[in-house]
Design a protein around this motif. Structure first.
Motif, PDB file in Angstrom:
ATOM      1  N   VAL A   1      -0.618  12.887  -4.490  1.00 25.15           N
ATOM      2  CA  VAL A   1       0.140  11.921  -5.308  1.00 25.15           C
ATOM      3  C   VAL A   1      -0.181  12.152  -6.792  1.00 25.15           C
ATOM      4  N   LEU A   2      -1.458  12.366  -7.095  1.00 27.02           N
ATOM      5  CA  LEU A   2      -1.858  12.556  -8.498  1.00 27.02           C
ATOM      6  C   LEU A   2      -1.238  13.834  -9.071  1.00 27.02           C
ATOM      7  N   HIS A   3      -1.211  14.899  -8.265  1.00 28.86           N
ATOM      8  CA  HIS A   3      -0.600  16.151  -8.750  1.00 28.86           C
ATOM      9  C   HIS A   3       0.901  15.973  -8.978  1.00 28.86           C
TER      10      HIS A   3
ATOM     11  N   ILE B   1      -1.780   3.758 -12.965  1.00 28.57           N
ATOM     12  CA  ILE B   1      -2.066   3.450 -11.561  1.00 28.57           C
ATOM     13  C   ILE B   1      -2.772   2.108 -11.463  1.00 28.57           C
ATOM     14  N   HIS B   2      -2.206   1.236 -10.641  1.00 25.31           N
ATOM     15  CA  HIS B   2      -2.883  -0.025 -10.337  1.00 25.31           C
ATOM     16  C   HIS B   2      -3.692   0.222  -9.067  1.00 25.31           C
ATOM     17  N   LEU B   3      -5.016   0.276  -9.220  1.00 26.35           N
ATOM     18  CA  LEU B   3      -5.896   0.660  -8.115  1.00 26.35           C
ATOM     19  C   LEU B   3      -6.928  -0.452  -7.880  1.00 26.35           C
TER      20      LEU B   3
ATOM     21  N   ASN C   1       0.877  -1.170   0.000  1.00 29.09           N
ATOM     22  CA  ASN C   1       0.000   0.000   0.000  1.00 29.09           C
ATOM     23  C   ASN C   1       0.914   1.220   0.000  1.00 29.09           C
ATOM     24  N   VAL C   2       1.397   1.590  -1.183  1.00 36.01           N
ATOM     25  CA  VAL C   2       2.431   2.632  -1.256  1.00 36.01           C
ATOM     26  C   VAL C   2       1.920   3.981  -0.736  1.00 36.01           C
ATOM     27  N   ASP C   3       0.605   4.206  -0.830  1.00 39.57           N
ATOM     28  CA  ASP C   3       0.053   5.489  -0.398  1.00 39.57           C
ATOM     29  C   ASP C   3       0.171   5.681   1.106  1.00 39.57           C
TER      30      ASP C   3
ATOM     31  N   PHE D   1       4.305   9.590   0.643  1.00 47.63           N
ATOM     32  CA  PHE D   1       4.576   8.938  -0.636  1.00 47.63           C
ATOM     33  C   PHE D   1       4.747   9.938  -1.772  1.00 47.63           C
ATOM     34  N   ALA D   2       3.907  11.002  -1.772  1.00 43.98           N
ATOM     35  CA  ALA D   2       4.022  11.998  -2.851  1.00 43.98           C
ATOM     36  C   ALA D   2       5.417  12.623  -2.832  1.00 43.98           C
TER      37      ALA D   2
END
Ligand code: SAH
Ligand code: SF4
Ligand code: F3S
Length: 476
Positions: A281-283, A295-297, A224-226, A251-252
């Motif tokens: 993270v997305l930004h 992204i593997h979600l 769970n990298v987040d 993580f970001a």
């Protein structure tokens, strides 16, 4: 890292090679399971390399055979047992041969492995690999050896992995270990222990060293990298003060640090957890060209009722909000998922929710599984595995058929477009073609011309299969 996952399928049972010198003890190391296990095998090869071992691709040459095992589903364990059976007859020819099991199945079964499989001499869990030389010595002294102690600190941060059977272009970097999530179906928290993050300095250093060696892509690995958070050695996430938390690396921020190693180093990561994936993270992904737009979600199920009893920590609406955020912040992002069919109490209606959410999410790719009950998990203790096998399988085939349709639609839409591809290795189907991936992680195949592994090529896609783009390089 499997569907056994594609990586697993591609690499399942592959032997790993570091050339050795005459007279060195030889190790045959075979890995199953997720990317994390393959990454761990590189730690094992490093630890045993220090102890004088060279690896071999031929188990008949080996003094020591290690299987790095996976326990995620029953069939993953069955595969390991079948392999041990194959080694049994060989050991009868070579009584000094040492056979060991490492990884998640070793951790799950502990000493019981020695009783169940007489061929096994050593059982070692994922946090005990530093102890391997000592354990091998014990077996040479005529004893069986077990170390399955899980650690709250071990991250092997100081060990430089030996890149096994590498293409010299792409590599894994473990950024954390363990998992604290306790999804009710999942054995990983029991086999890999508590979540812990690795020192970001050591991660960035490893990325830099790989880049200097010619590698052009790193995949940052964690369950769970987040949830990655580094506040300093020994500081546990749960007990941080406000101030410590404010200064911790999330993580970001880690992604950004790795992205800054070089614009020519691509960054990927896996796995993202829908409950923890932030817009930050997305930004960060949107800001850096070299962070791949993929992204593997894993959703697991499209039914909020199932997600609740799976203990995933989100519902359908929350998941949809995360997908919307990805599409808004990174419109070109590739998205993939994991799906389980036939989890306890799953009704037809829940299954339909999964199909409709897949359709809505328009996944590029999915890893899909029939539920397999695992001992000790919350589901095994509290729920009944009550969906008949044939219904699990039928739902699985429906999910697979839908994904096939979605993947085809995705790849077809790429025909006529130019994609930047990092060349990895020769195509399996033709020695005149290279295989690489675009930023969305789709495989692209094209004629070799003057390119070589590690180069970036701009490829015009001319045709496709459900999961592969085929084209030719264009001048940019
Ligand atoms: N940490 C990752 C998953 C790691 S396991 C995450 O949370 O997404 C990889 C996948 O195996 C899971 O996503 C799930 O889809 C599947 N899986 C895990 N336990 C399973 C079980 N008991 N039966 C079937 N599939 C399972
Ligand atoms: Fe298993 Fe859930 Fe942890 Fe993934 S997040 S490893 S599915 S417990
Ligand atoms: Fe990975 Fe299998 Fe263990 S999926 S974490 S090797 S149980």
């Amino acid at each position: 890292m499997e569907l056994e996952k594609v990586i697993d399928e591609n690499r399942q049972g592959e032997a790993l090679l570091v050339p050795g010198q005459e007279g060195q003890r030889k190790l045959f190391l075979e890995s199953y399971g997720c990317q994390m296990n393959f990454s761990d095998s590189e730690i094992v090869a490093s630890i045993l390399g220090q102890d004088g071992f060279a690896t071999t691709k031929d188990y008949r040459e080996a003094d020591v055979i290690f299987i790095n095992t996976c326990a995620i589903r029953e069939n993953a364990e069955q595969r390991v047992r079948n392999r041990l059976n194959e080694f049994k007859s060989w050991k009868s020819h070579k009584p000094d041969l040492i056979v060991g099991v490492l990884g998640c199945m070793a951790e799950r079964l502990k000493e019981k492995f020695l009783e169940e499989e007489k061929i096994v001499d050593i059982v070692v869990g994922p946090d005990a690999y530093r102890d391997l030389p000592q354990l091998i010595g014990k077996v040479q002294g005529g004893h069986k050896a077990v170390n399955v102690i899980l650690s709250k600190e071990e991250t092997y941060a100081d060990i430089t992995p030996v890149r096994l059977d590498s293409n010299g272009v792409t590599a894994f970097i473990s950024i954390m270990r363990g998992c604290d999530n306790m999804c009710s179906f999942c054995v990983v928290p029991f086999t890999r222990g508590r979540e812990r993050s690795r020192d970001p300095e050591s991660i960035v250093k490893e990325a830099k060293e790989l880049f200097d060696l010619g590698y052009r892509e790193v995949t940052l690995l964690g369950q769970n990298v987040d949830s990655y958070l580094w506040a300093g050695g020994g500081l546990k996430k749960e007990i941080l003060t406000e101030e410590q938390r404010a200064h911790a690396v999330n993580f970001a921020q880690l992604l950004e640090r790795v992205a800054l190693v070089s614009p020519d180093l691509r960054i990927r990561f896996s796995t993202s957890h829908p409950k923890d994936m932030t817009d930050e993270v997305l930004h960060t992904m949107a800001k850096y060209n070299n962070i791949c737009k993929y992204i593997h979600l894993p959703v697991q199920s499209g039914s909020s009722r199932m997600l609740d009893i799976m203990n995933r920590g989100y519902d359908r609406e929350w998941y949809m909000d995360r997908i919307r955020a990805i599409r808004r912040i990174i419109p070109e992002c590739g998205i993939s998922s994991d799906i389980i069919t036939g989890f306890c109490t799953e009704a037809e209606e829940d299954h339909q929710d999964t199909l409709s959410l897949m359709e809505w999410s328009e996944y590029d790719f999915s890893y899909m599984f029939a539920y397999s009950e695992r001992p000790k998990t919350q589901a095994a203790r509290k729920f009944t595995d009550d969906v008949p096998e044939e219904i699990k399988k039928r739902r699985l085939s429906e999910v697979i058929a839908l994904q096939q349709k979605l993947s085809e639609k995705k790849t077809k839409a790429q025909v006529g477009k130019v994609h930047r591809v990092l060349v990895e290795h020769e195509s399996k189907k033709s020695d005149e073609m290279w295989m690489g991936r675009n930023t969305q992680n789709t495989v692209v195949v094209f004629p070799k011309e003057h390119f070589k592994p590690g180069d970036y090529a701009d490829v015009l896609v001319e045709r496709c299969t459900a999961t592969t783009l085929i084209g030719k390089a264009v001048k940019n």
